[in-house]
Design a protein around this motif. Structure first.
Motif, PDB file in Angstrom:
ATOM      1  N   GLY A 448       0.945  -1.092  -0.036  1.00  0.00           N
ATOM      2  CA  GLY A 448       0.021   0.038   0.135  1.00  0.00           C
ATOM      3  C   GLY A 448       0.856   1.235  -0.041  1.00  0.00           C
ATOM      4  N   TYR A 449       0.283   2.317  -0.170  1.00  0.00           N
ATOM      5  CA  TYR A 449       0.979   3.688  -0.232  1.00  0.00           C
ATOM      6  C   TYR A 449       0.219   4.528   0.655  1.00  0.00           C
ATOM      7  CZ  TYR A 449       3.308   1.591  -4.114  1.00  0.00           C
ATOM      8  OH  TYR A 449       3.927   0.955  -4.882  1.00  0.00           O
ATOM      9  N   HIS A 457      -4.550  12.682   5.202  1.00  0.00           N
ATOM     10  CA  HIS A 457      -3.997  11.498   5.125  1.00  0.00           C
ATOM     11  C   HIS A 457      -4.918  10.498   4.259  1.00  0.00           C
ATOM     12  CE1 HIS A 457      -1.151   8.313   6.656  1.00  0.00           C
ATOM     13  NE2 HIS A 457      -2.213   7.542   6.752  1.00  0.00           N
ATOM     14  N   PHE A 458      -3.813  10.045   3.170  1.00  0.00           N
ATOM     15  CA  PHE A 458      -4.680   9.025   2.207  1.00  0.00           C
ATOM     16  C   PHE A 458      -3.700   7.770   2.156  1.00  0.00           C
ATOM     17  CE2 PHE A 458      -4.508   7.962  -2.378  1.00  0.00           C
ATOM     18  CZ  PHE A 458      -5.855   7.581  -2.382  1.00  0.00           C
ATOM     19  N   VAL A 459      -4.686   6.935   2.020  1.00  0.00           N
ATOM     20  CA  VAL A 459      -4.150   5.374   1.937  1.00  0.00           C
ATOM     21  C   VAL A 459      -4.723   4.824   0.847  1.00  0.00           C
ATOM     22  CG1 VAL A 459      -3.948   3.094   2.950  1.00  0.00           C
ATOM     23  CG2 VAL A 459      -3.974   5.354   4.469  1.00  0.00           C
ATOM     24  N   TRP A 460      -3.723   4.169  -0.159  1.00  0.00           N
ATOM     25  CA  TRP A 460      -4.250   3.363  -1.152  1.00  0.00           C
ATOM     26  C   TRP A 460      -3.763   2.070  -1.459  1.00  0.00           C
ATOM     27  CZ3 TRP A 460      -2.134   4.906  -6.743  1.00  0.00           C
ATOM     28  CH2 TRP A 460      -2.771   4.114  -7.671  1.00  0.00           C
ATOM     29  N   THR A 492      -6.368  13.317  -7.408  1.00  0.00           N
ATOM     30  CA  THR A 492      -5.068  13.754  -7.475  1.00  0.00           C
ATOM     31  C   THR A 492      -4.298  13.113  -6.336  1.00  0.00           C
ATOM     32  OG1 THR A 492      -6.497  15.986  -7.535  1.00  0.00           O
ATOM     33  CG2 THR A 492      -4.065  16.139  -6.399  1.00  0.00           C
ATOM     34  N   PHE A 493      -4.521  12.534  -5.629  1.00  0.00           N
ATOM     35  CA  PHE A 493      -3.678  12.101  -4.515  1.00  0.00           C
ATOM     36  C   PHE A 493      -3.040  10.700  -5.170  1.00  0.00           C
ATOM     37  CE2 PHE A 493      -5.814  13.934  -0.528  1.00  0.00           C
ATOM     38  CZ  PHE A 493      -5.343  15.150  -1.046  1.00  0.00           C
ATOM     39  N   LYS A 494      -3.980   9.994  -5.776  1.00  0.00           N
ATOM     40  CA  LYS A 494      -3.568   8.899  -6.681  1.00  0.00           C
ATOM     41  C   LYS A 494      -2.356   9.444  -7.735  1.00  0.00           C
ATOM     42  CE  LYS A 494      -7.461   5.632  -6.202  1.00  0.00           C
ATOM     43  NZ  LYS A 494      -8.339   4.861  -7.192  1.00  0.00           N
ATOM     44  N   TRP A 500       5.313   9.446  -7.671  1.00  0.00           N
ATOM     45  CA  TRP A 500       6.534   9.093  -6.843  1.00  0.00           C
ATOM     46  C   TRP A 500       6.834   7.680  -7.228  1.00  0.00           C
ATOM     47  CZ3 TRP A 500       6.880   4.952  -3.316  1.00  0.00           C
ATOM     48  CH2 TRP A 500       8.008   5.216  -2.364  1.00  0.00           C
ATOM     49  N   GLN A 501       6.024   7.072  -7.523  1.00  0.00           N
ATOM     50  CA  GLN A 501       6.481   5.528  -8.010  1.00  0.00           C
ATOM     51  C   GLN A 501       7.176   5.673  -9.183  1.00  0.00           C
ATOM     52  OE1 GLN A 501       2.211   4.015  -8.571  1.00  0.00           O
ATOM     53  NE2 GLN A 501       2.521   2.336  -7.397  1.00  0.00           N
ATOM     54  N   GLU A 502       7.094   6.579 -10.267  1.00  0.00           N
ATOM     55  CA  GLU A 502       7.786   6.465 -11.321  1.00  0.00           C
ATOM     56  C   GLU A 502       9.043   6.972 -10.944  1.00  0.00           C
ATOM     57  OE1 GLU A 502       8.216   5.912 -15.136  1.00  0.00           O
ATOM     58  OE2 GLU A 502       6.555   5.581 -14.161  1.00  0.00           O
ATOM     59  N   GLN A 503       9.455   7.787  -9.979  1.00  0.00           N
ATOM     60  CA  GLN A 503      10.681   8.463  -9.877  1.00  0.00           C
ATOM     61  C   GLN A 503      11.469   7.488  -8.781  1.00  0.00           C
ATOM     62  OE1 GLN A 503      10.556  12.333  -8.007  1.00  0.00           O
ATOM     63  NE2 GLN A 503      12.783  12.427  -7.602  1.00  0.00           N
TER      64      GLN A 503
END
Length: 507
Positions: A448-449, A457-460, A492-494, A500-503
């Motif tokens: 998760g992220y 505070h967002f969780v995915w 937006t948060f996703k 971030w994942q890409e970087q």
């Protein structure tokens, strides 16, 4: 790397916690004003004795990094908690710059410690370490003598924990500047020397050690002899400071406190023993916090007695969150007792990561509370190097907090944190609801992220598509998921997480 922990290890962790209620001698109940005599009769009370000559008044500062283990937010006196006994941490917290919106980089300890020693995200560390392991296996393979599955697994683990030898660590950078360094406490990456420390307590282990020790090997894996610091002795650290007071030094102090076992001596438990308003698990946990604070006091005393306090930068952070409300009982559930409440250690809630981050330098750093900047474990190494006068490696994702400490603001403050979570606590799901998806005390792999800014505070969980969104401004306890009411924010948060994942994950 996740390793399932057996029932026998869980029993070892918990066995030393039992019996306090029945065996502790009678003691006076807590009053409004604690008597900090006895174990808290410290010589350093926040002021340097100016009648004596300092040992090394000029040159780069000594650095003492204090890393608490499972000391959740806000269980420190200077943060307003009225139940705990933390006079020494209160000196640091009330006398230094406290970044109140601070975060560890993981909801478990080892990844955060990897960040502190290298300045990297845990995912960056793992990618590099895994590459080192695969290169070693491709070159040399697994020794023929290791024929069992456990031996081969432990060999890979040994390679992974030894990989830190090829990282540019904080002690190595400081050694190039003439520093000596000392490791004590939690340390998962083989010996202190593997991490670049010149001195330390944790020694290497080998595959045969893991085989011979069985489940007991896990304690060696966590730091071995280094874990005696703060619980059984302070002597190695005190001696190191005494012997190197005339040159710049770096101290890594990471005691396994207030981590289980919750078995603080009566000198600390007595402050809580007769408190009818506290649950038994709260008494035990708060006593371990007092025990941790005592160790901090011993360090402050040693720095003061050796006349080096005026040129020592003290930094504090906790490795991951914890939850223990004063009146909530966890002793009747071993899984919860070993991890704290459902919104603490190992959870995906904000309190699984939150920690005050403190910089204390008597006479050099102004006492201040910062609530405007998002501070991270990633920033510890760049900030220390800034005060030492060394440029941080270019590939570090964090930045120095010194401008905020000295001027109250940062040139380009971060807008949000993003973190990757690879493991979730047992007993609850990511919403904090009861869940029996694993009976492993250490939790189980669950990807998760999270994205956290000053309000949200967002969780995915991309694998399942599940999300949770909490409005920390209006719901600091994270009780109400407001995902459905805010679809635009979710989108937006996703997107921020995907960038971030890409970087960092795919870059």
């Amino acid at each position: 790397m996740h390793r399932k922990i057996s029932a026998s290890i869980l029993a070892l962790l918990l066995s030393a916690c039992e019996g306090h209620e029945a065996t502790q001698p009678e003691s006076e109940a807590k009053t409004e004003a604690f008597d900090f005599g006895g174990v808290f009769d410290d010589t350093y009370a926040g002021e340097i004795d100016r009648t004596v000559e300092p040992r090394r008044p000029d040159g780069p500062p000594n650095v003492v990094l204090i890393i608490a283990d499972d000391l959740g937010w806000p269980y420190l006196g200077f943060l307003g908690d009225e139940n705990v006994v933390t006079p020494n941490m209160d000196i640091i917290g009330n006398g230094g710059t406290v970044f109140e919106v601070g975060h560890a980089t993981s909801n478990f300890c080892r990844p955060t410690l990897q960040t502190l020693i290298t300045g990297l995200y845990p995912v960056q560390y793992d990618q590099r370490a895994n590459e080192i392991v695969e290169n070693a296996l491709a070159t040399d393979g697994v020794p023929d003598s290791l024929d069992s599955q456990r031996e081969q697994s432990m060999y890979r683990q040994k390679l992974h924990t030894s990989a830190i030898e090829q990282f540019k660590t904080l002690p190595r950078i400081l050694q190039d500047q003439g520093y000596v360094s000392h490791q004590s406490g939690k340390w998962w990456e083989q010996s202190y020397a593997h991490g670049g420390f010149t001195h330390g307590m944790t020694e290497s282990w080998d595959v045969q050690d893991a085989v011979d020790l069985g489940d007991r090997w896990f304690f060696t894996f966590m730091g071995g002899q280094g874990q005696k610091i703060g619980r059984e002795t302070m002597e190695p650290l005190e001696t190191f400071i005494e012997e190197h007071a005339d040159q710049p030094f770096f101290v890594w102090y990471g005691p396994a406190l207030p981590h289980t076992p919750l078995n603080a001596p009566n000198e600390f438990y007595k402050y809580f023993a007769e408190r009818d308003d506290l649950s038994q698990s709260a008494k035990l946990y708060y006593a371990n916090i007092a025990w941790f604070d005592w160790g901090v006091g011993k360090i402050l005393d040693t720095l003061h007695d050796q006349r080096v306090m005026d040129n020592t930068l003290i930094v504090y952070i906790n490795d991951n969150g914890w939850e223990q409300d004063a009146d909530v009982e966890y002793t009747d559930d071993n899984i919860t007792f070993a991890n704290g409440g459902p919104r603490g250690k190992g959870s995906f809630f904000e309190t699984g990561f939150r920690t005050p981050i403190i910089f204390y330098w008597q006479g050099k750093i102004t006492a201040m509370r910062d609530t405007a900047n998002l501070a991270s474990a990633l920033d510890i190494m760049p900030t220390i190097l800034d005060y030492v006068g060394v440029e941080a490696p270019e590939d570090l994702p964090g930045y120095s907090l010194r401008p905020a400490i000295e001027a109250g603001s940062l040139p380009a403050p971060r807008e949000y944190f993003i973190g990757r979570m690879t493991q979730h606590r047992a007993g609850t799901n990511f919403r904090g609801e009861p869940d029996d998806f694993t009976d492993d005390h250490m939790g189980a792999a669950r990807s998760g992220y999270y994205r956290r800014d000053l309000r949200w505070h967002f969780v995915w969980l991309p694998e399942t598509g599940e999300t949770a969104l909490y409005d920390l401004e209006n719901d600091p306890g994270q009780l109400a998921d407001v995902s459905e009411e805010n679809p635009e924010l979710i989108s937006t948060f996703k997107s921020d997480i995907e960038d971030w994942q890409e970087q960092y994950e795919r870059g």
